[in-house]
Write an enzyme that holds these catalytic residues in place. Structure first.
Site, PDB file in Angstrom:
ATOM      1  CD  GLU A 127      -2.860  -1.151   2.358  1.00 17.05           C
ATOM      2  OE1 GLU A 127      -2.729  -0.303   3.268  1.00 17.05           O
ATOM      3  OE2 GLU A 127      -3.805  -1.961   2.280  1.00 17.05           O
ATOM      4  NE  ARG A 243      10.093 -12.345   0.789  1.00 17.13           N
ATOM      5  CZ  ARG A 243       9.615 -12.114   1.998  1.00 17.13           C
ATOM      6  NH1 ARG A 243       9.877 -12.946   2.990  1.00 17.13           N
ATOM      7  NH2 ARG A 243       8.887 -11.039   2.227  1.00 17.13           N
ATOM      8  NE  ARG A 268      38.204  -0.979 -25.208  1.00 16.13           N
ATOM      9  CZ  ARG A 268      38.258   0.125 -25.925  1.00 16.13           C
ATOM     10  NH1 ARG A 268      38.042   0.089 -27.227  1.00 16.13           N
ATOM     11  NH2 ARG A 268      38.539   1.262 -25.344  1.00 16.13           N
ATOM     12  CB  THR A 313      10.748 -18.890   6.530  1.00 22.88           C
ATOM     13  OG1 THR A 313       9.468 -19.501   6.516  1.00 22.88           O
ATOM     14  CG2 THR A 313      10.607 -17.406   6.828  1.00 22.88           C
ATOM     15  CD  GLN A 336      34.660   0.857 -13.275  1.00 23.70           C
ATOM     16  OE1 GLN A 336      33.530   1.310 -13.142  1.00 23.70           O
ATOM     17  NE2 GLN A 336      35.732   1.626 -13.326  1.00 23.70           N
ATOM     18  N   GLY A 340      33.357   3.302 -20.736  1.00 27.23           N
ATOM     19  CA  GLY A 340      32.383   4.290 -21.228  1.00 27.23           C
ATOM     20  C   GLY A 340      31.254   3.643 -22.016  1.00 27.23           C
ATOM     21  CD  GLU A 363       7.842 -11.885  -5.060  1.00 27.98           C
ATOM     22  OE1 GLU A 363       7.992 -12.828  -4.273  1.00 27.98           O
ATOM     23  OE2 GLU A 363       7.356 -12.012  -6.201  1.00 27.98           O
ATOM     24  N   GLY A 364       9.712  -7.928  -0.771  1.00 25.65           N
ATOM     25  CA  GLY A 364      10.353  -7.729   0.520  1.00 25.65           C
ATOM     26  C   GLY A 364      11.742  -7.181   0.308  1.00 25.65           C
TER      27      GLY A 364
HETATM   28  N1  COS Z   1       4.717 -18.231   7.433  1.00 26.98           N
HETATM   29  C1  COS Z   1       3.612 -18.348   8.203  1.00 26.98           C
HETATM   30  N2  COS Z   1       3.343 -17.487   9.226  1.00 26.98           N
HETATM   31  C2  COS Z   1       4.221 -16.502   9.437  1.00 26.98           C
HETATM   32  C3  COS Z   1       5.388 -16.322   8.671  1.00 26.98           C
HETATM   33  C4  COS Z   1       5.626 -17.254   7.618  1.00 26.98           C
HETATM   34  N3  COS Z   1       6.708 -17.156   6.847  1.00 26.98           N
HETATM   35  N4  COS Z   1       6.054 -15.247   9.122  1.00 26.98           N
HETATM   36  C5  COS Z   1       5.354 -14.772  10.158  1.00 26.98           C
HETATM   37  N5  COS Z   1       4.247 -15.529  10.340  1.00 26.98           N
HETATM   38  C6  COS Z   1       3.244 -15.409  11.409  1.00 26.98           C
HETATM   39  C7  COS Z   1       3.930 -15.409  12.776  1.00 26.98           C
HETATM   40  O1  COS Z   1       4.117 -16.721  13.251  1.00 26.98           O
HETATM   41  C8  COS Z   1       2.941 -14.645  13.600  1.00 26.98           C
HETATM   42  O2  COS Z   1       1.859 -15.525  13.927  1.00 26.98           O
HETATM   43  P1  COS Z   1       1.013 -15.421  15.312  1.00 26.98           P
HETATM   44  O3  COS Z   1       0.046 -14.334  15.148  1.00 26.98           O
HETATM   45  O4  COS Z   1       0.353 -16.747  15.409  1.00 26.98           O
HETATM   46  O5  COS Z   1       2.006 -15.154  16.402  1.00 26.98           O
HETATM   47  C9  COS Z   1       2.402 -13.625  12.624  1.00 26.98           C
HETATM   48  O6  COS Z   1       2.613 -14.138  11.320  1.00 26.98           O
HETATM   49  C10 COS Z   1       3.079 -12.266  12.733  1.00 26.98           C
HETATM   50  O7  COS Z   1       4.466 -12.465  12.527  1.00 26.98           O
HETATM   51  P2  COS Z   1       5.543 -11.390  12.946  1.00 26.98           P
HETATM   52  O8  COS Z   1       5.333 -11.017  14.389  1.00 26.98           O
HETATM   53  O9  COS Z   1       6.882 -11.917  12.540  1.00 26.98           O
HETATM   54  O10 COS Z   1       5.111 -10.147  12.036  1.00 26.98           O
HETATM   55  P3  COS Z   1       5.772  -8.734  11.826  1.00 26.98           P
HETATM   56  O11 COS Z   1       4.690  -7.728  11.835  1.00 26.98           O
HETATM   57  O12 COS Z   1       6.932  -8.554  12.745  1.00 26.98           O
HETATM   58  O13 COS Z   1       6.256  -8.780  10.269  1.00 26.98           O
HETATM   59  C11 COS Z   1       7.620  -9.373   8.403  1.00 26.98           C
HETATM   60  C12 COS Z   1       6.991  -9.779   9.741  1.00 26.98           C
HETATM   61  C13 COS Z   1       8.522  -8.163   8.498  1.00 26.98           C
HETATM   62  C14 COS Z   1       8.438 -10.595   8.015  1.00 26.98           C
HETATM   63  C15 COS Z   1       6.496  -9.137   7.348  1.00 26.98           C
HETATM   64  O14 COS Z   1       5.760  -7.957   7.652  1.00 26.98           O
HETATM   65  C16 COS Z   1       7.031  -9.032   5.941  1.00 26.98           C
HETATM   66  O15 COS Z   1       7.385 -10.047   5.322  1.00 26.98           O
HETATM   67  N6  COS Z   1       7.082  -7.826   5.369  1.00 26.98           N
HETATM   68  C17 COS Z   1       7.492  -7.622   3.982  1.00 26.98           C
HETATM   69  C18 COS Z   1       6.313  -7.770   3.084  1.00 26.98           C
HETATM   70  C19 COS Z   1       6.736  -7.893   1.659  1.00 26.98           C
HETATM   71  O16 COS Z   1       7.532  -8.740   1.307  1.00 26.98           O
HETATM   72  N7  COS Z   1       6.164  -7.035   0.821  1.00 26.98           N
HETATM   73  C20 COS Z   1       6.402  -7.081  -0.579  1.00 26.98           C
HETATM   74  C21 COS Z   1       5.108  -7.349  -1.234  1.00 26.98           C
HETATM   75  S1  COS Z   1       5.162  -8.401  -2.594  1.00 26.98           S
HETATM   76  S2  COS Z   1       5.909  -7.378  -4.049  1.00 26.98           S
END
Ligand code: COS
Length: 382
Positions: A127, A243, A268, A313, A336, A340, A363-364
């Site tokens: 978003e 990923r 070259r 993961t 490099q 040029g 994708e993160g």
């Molecule tokens: N698979 C399944 N569940 C997962 C998980 C995974 N890989 N990673 C986290 N979870 C679960 C956790 O276990 C936790 O569960 P509970 O509610 O049961 O405790 C919950 O999700 C929240 O996890 P966490 O506390 O780690 O969440 P955060 O808010 O700290 O965020 C990150 C985690 C940063 C890893 C996440 O927000 C992220 O991946 N962000 C990037 C998003 C992204 O890639 N965007 C690009 C879009 S696509 S172009």
């Protein structure tokens, strides 16, 4: 047993992807990059050859390939054009939440059309107010009888202007943070859904990217994936799968940069000999080759582990993060070596650097990958 040899089927998939990349993608890459053109004719041919929807099981008419098979294909495509590869792969990203969270009836209904004819789908998580903190998304889903009403905006959505289906993550209650996030599928035809202008990007210019807006979009309960609150887990598990192929895109870019740099260094001449005979260039080529080989091993390893039932993961984040950082370094060194000429758009290497940059972000971001890697690593250390 550890065995790095590819099967005959894998070698022929690789060859088929290489042939397609060289004959259909490479000849159009510079023109599509220059004009930011979305080459739908290439994507249609990719679909015809079974190079799209790689993760959809054959029960639904998809390619049903292992992740290792997929990354072999993706590397070959990305060697020719990372932007086109991103658009070809976007269906895998958008359809993965359906594979993970949908009921058998939904899978049949939603996946089969993608395999019966050419359609594009888009994954809508990010978003305008934030992409990294996926738990804080603000697109709302309000229950209204047998439907939900969606309001909000998504941004940086690959293929959005051309998609016929969107997998959308919205919250039923922002106070619940990630526990309120719910996944939906929304057809293009839904009233109140609109896409924004095609973004003018630094790289990946053959792929289309835009916002997707939801204004009072009614989505039947039948189009919710999983239960209310399952969306965050579905999104995270999707990214665990997707990923590694992003690592393969980065690997393809780096392999292309190494190939171009080697060819150029052999032809070259400076100081009376090919620049490849100067140690200054050999040291660069050696470092580039190490980065490419290490990226390939990490990408293959992550794919293999996931194929063997591991969640992946940790390994998918390592593969994506390492390979994309490596692609930036390798593309930079290729420029490099070209000197040029490398800075000029008439030569293919400056595009590789622009394309590599996105692999560190989408994708993160690689900062998020490092957070994921550290958390997973420390779990094991406890
Ligand atoms: N698979 C399944 N569940 C997962 C998980 C995974 N890989 N990673 C986290 N979870 C679960 C956790 O276990 C936790 O569960 P509970 O509610 O049961 O405790 C919950 O999700 C929240 O996890 P966490 O506390 O780690 O969440 P955060 O808010 O700290 O965020 C990150 C985690 C940063 C890893 C996440 O927000 C992220 O991946 N962000 C990037 C998003 C992204 O890639 N965007 C690009 C879009 S696509 S172009």
């Amino acid at each position: 047993m550890v065995d790095f040899s590819l099967t005959e089927e894998q070698t022929s998939l690789q060859e088929m992807a290489r042939k397609f990349a060289r004959s259909e993608m490479l000849p159009r890459a510079a023109e599509c990059d220059k004009n930011s053109r979305f080459p739908e004719e290439v994507y249609r041919k990719a679909w015809e050859l079974g190079l799209m929807n790689l993760n959809v099981p054959s029960d639904f008419g998809g390619s049903g390939l292992s992740l290792l098979d997929q990354v072999l294909i993706v590397e070959e495509l990305a060697r020719a054009c990372a932007g086109m590869t991103t658009s070809i792969l976007a269906n895998c990203l958008a359809l993965e939440p359906i594979l993970i969270g949908a009921s058998p009836e939904q899978k049949q209904r939603l996946l089969a059309p993608f395999c019966a004819s050419f359609h594009l789908a888009s994954f809508c998580l990010t978003e305008p107010a934030g992409g990294s903190d996926a738990g804080a998304l603000t697109t709302r889903a309000r229950r209204d009888g047998d439907a939900y009403v969606l309001d909000g905006e998504k941004c940086f959505i690959t293929n959005a202007p051309h998609a016929s289906l969107y997998t959308v993550f919205a919250t039923v209650d922002p106070a619940l943070r990630h526990r309120g996030i719910t996944a939906f599928v929304v057809p293009r035809s839904a009233e109140g859904l609109s896409t924004g202008k095609d973004e003018d990007k630094m790289g990946h210019r053959a792929s289309a990217t835009s916002t997707v807006r939801f204004e009072g979009v009614r989505v039947p309960v039948d189009d919710r994936l999983g239960a209310e609150g399952d969306g965050f887990s579905i999104a995270m598990r999707t990214l665990d799968q997707t990923r590694t192929p992003i690592g393969a895109i980065a690997l393809g870019i780096a392999q292309a940069a190494l190939g171009y740099a080697g060819e150029y260094a052999l032809q070259r001449h400076t100081f009376g000999k090919p620049i490849a005979e100067h140690q200054a260039i050999q040291l660069k080529i050696a470092d580039m080759a190490q980065a490419v080989h290490a990226s390939r091993l990490l990408v293959w390893h992550a794919a293999w582990l996931i194929d063997h039932g591991r969640k992946g993961t940790l390994e998918s984040s390592i593969a994506k993060c390492f390979a994309s950082d490596a692609a930036m370094r390798v593309a930079d060194e290729a420029i490099q070596i070209f000197g040029g000429y490398g800075y000029m758009r008439d030569y293919p290497v400056e595009k590789l650097l622009r394309d590599a940059k996105l692999t560190q972000i989408y994708e993160g971001s690689n900062e998020i990958q490092r957070i994921v890697i550290a958390r997973e690593q420390l779990k094991g250390a406890a």
